[in-house]
Design a protein around this motif. Sequence first.
Motif, short mmCIF file in Angstrom:
data_model
loop_
_atom_site.label_atom_id
_atom_site.label_comp_id
_atom_site.label_asym_id
_atom_site.label_seq_id
_atom_site.Cartn_x
_atom_site.Cartn_y
_atom_site.Cartn_z
N HIS A 5 0.86 -1.20 0.00
CA HIS A 5 0.00 0.00 0.00
C HIS A 5 0.89 1.23 0.00
O HIS A 5 1.52 1.56 1.01
CB HIS A 5 -0.90 -0.05 1.25
N HIS A 7 1.34 5.25 -2.17
CA HIS A 7 0.86 6.19 -3.20
C HIS A 7 2.05 6.71 -3.98
O HIS A 7 2.60 7.76 -3.70
CB HIS A 7 0.05 7.31 -2.52
N HIS A 42 -5.86 6.03 -4.80
CA HIS A 42 -7.23 6.02 -4.25
C HIS A 42 -8.23 5.91 -5.38
O HIS A 42 -8.13 6.62 -6.38
CB HIS A 42 -7.51 7.35 -3.54
N GLU A 83 -6.38 1.41 -3.95
CA GLU A 83 -6.97 1.47 -2.62
C GLU A 83 -8.41 1.91 -2.87
O GLU A 83 -8.67 3.08 -3.15
CB GLU A 83 -6.23 2.49 -1.74
N HIS A 139 -5.63 0.06 6.65
CA HIS A 139 -5.57 0.75 7.95
C HIS A 139 -6.88 0.74 8.76
O HIS A 139 -7.44 1.81 9.03
CB HIS A 139 -5.03 2.18 7.79
N ASP A 197 1.92 3.07 3.25
CA ASP A 197 0.89 4.04 2.86
C ASP A 197 1.56 5.41 2.62
O ASP A 197 0.98 6.46 2.89
CB ASP A 197 -0.19 4.14 3.95
N HIS A 199 3.07 8.75 0.90
CA HIS A 199 2.62 9.65 -0.17
C HIS A 199 3.79 10.46 -0.73
O HIS A 199 3.62 11.22 -1.68
CB HIS A 199 1.55 10.60 0.35
FE LIG Z 1 -3.54 4.98 1.31
#
Ligand SMILES: [Fe+2]
Length: 245
Positions: A5, A7, A42, A83, A139, A197, A199
């Motif tokens: 996971h 981005h 996303h 996601e 999460h 996760d 970014h």
């Molecule tokens: Fe995420």
Amino acid sequence: MIDIHCHLIHGVDDGPPTLRESLRMTEEAAKAGTKVIIATPHIKGTDFDFDYIFEHLYDLAKAAGEKRRESQAEVPEIKLGSEVAINPILCDQVKKYGALRLADTRYVLVELPFDIIPTFTRDVLYKLRLKDYIPVIAHPERNRQILKTASFYVELIDSGCLMQLDAASILGKNGRAVKSFCKKVIKANMVHFVATDAHSSKSYVQLAVKSRRRVESWAGRDFAEIVFVTNGQKLLRNEEIESCL
Ligand SMILES: [Fe+2]
């Protein structure tokens, strides 16, 4: 680490703004020992543009490949996933669009809202399981209802879902209550993946390395290896992953 996971794709949702920053993320990931990153933009509702995502992924994979060849640098392999925000027609969407699954497997990264558990949640997850997809809950520790009533967390695992915690939650960056929840479920071995996760490139190494150390201190090195590496490898091979219960 197999980071399921992240981005990573530039110019897509709230990921890095430029190709250069995406590449920097892959460099940071390599420093942290990450071998594979599943890029998971996303996806919310029906408003998504896979052509745009594919285009950017192609540019990134090409640039990463060139970097690997030119400097013989360790660059993680990049795969595509999503996601996906839970919604009533999720199962139909997953059947229709392969890119909604993680790295072309039957695993689907499902995001719940942060404040509530929508009434259709059980129904949607049940439908996914009926069709032999395996929901990986992104999460869950960041959902306020789950924090309050841990029984729903157990129910999700019981119904065949797998749990992915965020490295930042484990490190206390999402609050004390979230960190303490993570500690409890990790100590009980009721977690299947830890992912960054991430970014941006800024804190990638810290997220990956420190969260692993924390998990080792809470549940031992063997368990940390399972949630950072082994289960990710199994996922990529589309193999069964034990629910740990
Ligand atoms: Fe995420």
